[in-house]
Design a protein around this motif. Sequence first.
Motif, mmCIF file in Angstrom:
data_model
loop_
_atom_site.group_PDB
_atom_site.id
_atom_site.type_symbol
_atom_site.label_atom_id
_atom_site.label_comp_id
_atom_site.label_asym_id
_atom_site.label_seq_id
_atom_site.Cartn_x
_atom_site.Cartn_y
_atom_site.Cartn_z
ATOM 1 N N MET A 1 0.833 -1.195 0.000
ATOM 2 C CA MET A 1 0.000 0.000 0.000
ATOM 3 C C MET A 1 0.878 1.259 0.000
ATOM 4 N N ALA A 2 0.393 2.333 -0.623
ATOM 5 C CA ALA A 2 1.204 3.540 -0.729
ATOM 6 C C ALA A 2 0.982 4.432 0.470
ATOM 7 N N ASP A 3 1.959 5.273 0.746
ATOM 8 C CA ASP A 3 1.837 6.219 1.843
ATOM 9 C C ASP A 3 1.024 7.409 1.418
ATOM 10 N N THR A 4 0.619 8.206 2.407
ATOM 11 C CA THR A 4 -0.159 9.410 2.121
ATOM 12 C C THR A 4 0.663 10.388 1.303
ATOM 13 N N ASP A 5 0.074 10.949 0.282
ATOM 14 C CA ASP A 5 0.767 11.865 -0.623
ATOM 15 C C ASP A 5 0.915 13.232 0.038
ATOM 16 N N PRO A 6 2.155 13.737 0.218
ATOM 17 C CA PRO A 6 2.365 15.002 0.921
ATOM 18 C C PRO A 6 2.282 16.196 0.000
ATOM 19 N N LEU A 7 1.214 16.338 -0.759
ATOM 20 C CA LEU A 7 1.100 17.447 -1.672
ATOM 21 C C LEU A 7 0.475 18.654 -0.982
ATOM 22 N N GLY A 8 0.490 19.774 -1.672
ATOM 23 C CA GLY A 8 -0.092 20.981 -1.130
ATOM 24 C C GLY A 8 -1.582 20.857 -0.953
ATOM 25 N N LYS A 9 -2.159 21.771 -0.223
ATOM 26 C CA LYS A 9 -3.561 21.660 0.162
ATOM 27 C C LYS A 9 -4.483 22.507 -0.705
ATOM 28 N N ASN A 10 -3.976 23.165 -1.756
ATOM 29 C CA ASN A 10 -4.815 24.077 -2.518
ATOM 30 C C ASN A 10 -5.266 23.500 -3.843
ATOM 31 N N TRP A 11 -5.071 22.201 -4.048
ATOM 32 C CA TRP A 11 -5.474 21.553 -5.297
ATOM 33 C C TRP A 11 -6.315 20.330 -4.991
ATOM 34 N N LYS A 12 -7.109 19.925 -5.963
ATOM 35 C CA LYS A 12 -7.724 18.604 -5.921
ATOM 36 C C LYS A 12 -6.627 17.588 -6.134
ATOM 37 N N LEU A 13 -6.953 16.308 -5.959
ATOM 38 C CA LEU A 13 -5.944 15.257 -6.073
ATOM 39 C C LEU A 13 -5.183 15.335 -7.377
ATOM 40 N N TRP A 14 -5.897 15.498 -8.504
ATOM 41 C CA TRP A 14 -5.203 15.455 -9.789
ATOM 42 C C TRP A 14 -4.392 16.718 -10.021
ATOM 43 N N GLY A 15 -4.862 17.841 -9.519
ATOM 44 C CA GLY A 15 -4.042 19.052 -9.596
ATOM 45 C C GLY A 15 -2.779 18.884 -8.790
ATOM 46 N N GLY A 16 -2.902 18.208 -7.652
ATOM 47 C CA GLY A 16 -1.730 17.939 -6.835
ATOM 48 C C GLY A 16 -0.743 17.047 -7.551
ATOM 49 N N ILE A 17 -1.247 16.082 -8.309
ATOM 50 C CA ILE A 17 -0.367 15.202 -9.072
ATOM 51 C C ILE A 17 0.459 16.018 -10.061
ATOM 52 N N LEU A 18 -0.195 16.951 -10.777
ATOM 53 C CA LEU A 18 0.528 17.770 -11.745
ATOM 54 C C LEU A 18 1.579 18.635 -11.063
ATOM 55 N N ALA A 19 1.225 19.189 -9.896
ATOM 56 C CA ALA A 19 2.201 19.992 -9.159
ATOM 57 C C ALA A 19 3.371 19.135 -8.727
ATOM 58 N N PHE A 126 -8.273 -1.434 -15.909
ATOM 59 C CA PHE A 126 -9.180 -0.351 -16.297
ATOM 60 C C PHE A 126 -9.884 0.244 -15.078
ATOM 61 N N ALA A 127 -10.089 -0.559 -14.053
ATOM 62 C CA ALA A 127 -10.837 -0.092 -12.884
ATOM 63 C C ALA A 127 -10.043 0.881 -12.032
ATOM 64 N N GLY A 128 -8.766 0.599 -11.789
ATOM 65 C CA GLY A 128 -8.002 1.386 -10.826
ATOM 66 C C GLY A 128 -7.972 2.867 -11.139
ATOM 67 N N LEU A 129 -7.564 3.208 -12.353
ATOM 68 C CA LEU A 129 -7.449 4.612 -12.740
ATOM 69 C C LEU A 129 -8.811 5.283 -12.805
ATOM 70 N N THR A 130 -9.807 4.562 -13.356
ATOM 71 C CA THR A 130 -11.139 5.141 -13.512
ATOM 72 C C THR A 130 -11.793 5.417 -12.166
ATOM 73 N N LEU A 131 -11.723 4.456 -11.251
ATOM 74 C CA LEU A 131 -12.345 4.643 -9.944
ATOM 75 C C LEU A 131 -11.657 5.744 -9.151
ATOM 76 N N LEU A 132 -10.335 5.890 -9.327
ATOM 77 C CA LEU A 132 -9.633 6.977 -8.646
ATOM 78 C C LEU A 132 -10.142 8.331 -9.115
ATOM 79 N N LEU A 133 -10.406 8.455 -10.422
ATOM 80 C CA LEU A 133 -10.971 9.704 -10.930
ATOM 81 C C LEU A 133 -12.425 9.860 -10.494
#
Length: 234
Positions: A1-19, A126-133
């Motif tokens: 299992m992956a750890d919690t992603d330490p991204l900034g708090k001003n984006w949605k998950l996918w915006g955080g991924i791009l950052a 196909f499920a993993g990426l789609t369900l995450l979105l």
Amino acid sequence: MADTDPLGKNWKLWGGILAFIAVLIIVGLVFFPRSSAEPETAPTAPAPSVPAETTEPSSSPTASKPVSGDCPALSTDNSFPNDAPETEWKRHPAGMLLPVSSEHGPAKTDGDFWRCFSHTPSGAIFAGLTLLLDISGAGIIDAAAESPERDDLFKHWQSLEQTSEYPVISGYRIMNSSDDAASVEYIGPAGSQYVSTRVDLLWDTKANDWRLDLSSGEPAWDIATDPSAYTDLK
């Protein structure tokens, strides 16, 4: 299992991924400096054929809960997908371009909740990426199996600013797969590097479908050290 992603708090998950990808590019220049000489490591996998997309997110962040167990019959081929299943690319209402399959799902795409995947390793791809979105971009909490961690993450994602930009996913590899669970890693380009994330899934017998397993927290992104280990999505 992956750890919690330490991204900034001003984006949605996918915006955080791009950052985070932007940060990885900078990090790559520090730890993997370019030079005019031949590279010391093996060349990375070729760039994906799927173009990056910038779109407006869905105007409605939620959708009504579908009736459980209404998924149609799909492929029962449980062979390991060494080659990518036949794939099409379709835009999700939340804005991201996703791989879809007539054999493996999603078979239900009549709203923001794209669901109904085959109970196979290929269906898990196909499920993993789609369900995450579904849960992070479209606000569908039922895309993930019930857990306290799911509820906390859902509240967190819904409190953040939405993004209209999404990363390109170019490949995958199945880390493990069984009748009850699966783990899939996805890979995408980030400048001269590639980044990957791992998504865990559980089979929901009541819904007859895969669901995200967020019991270990938010999927995190990291530099992919060996892009050749992943299978390209066509």
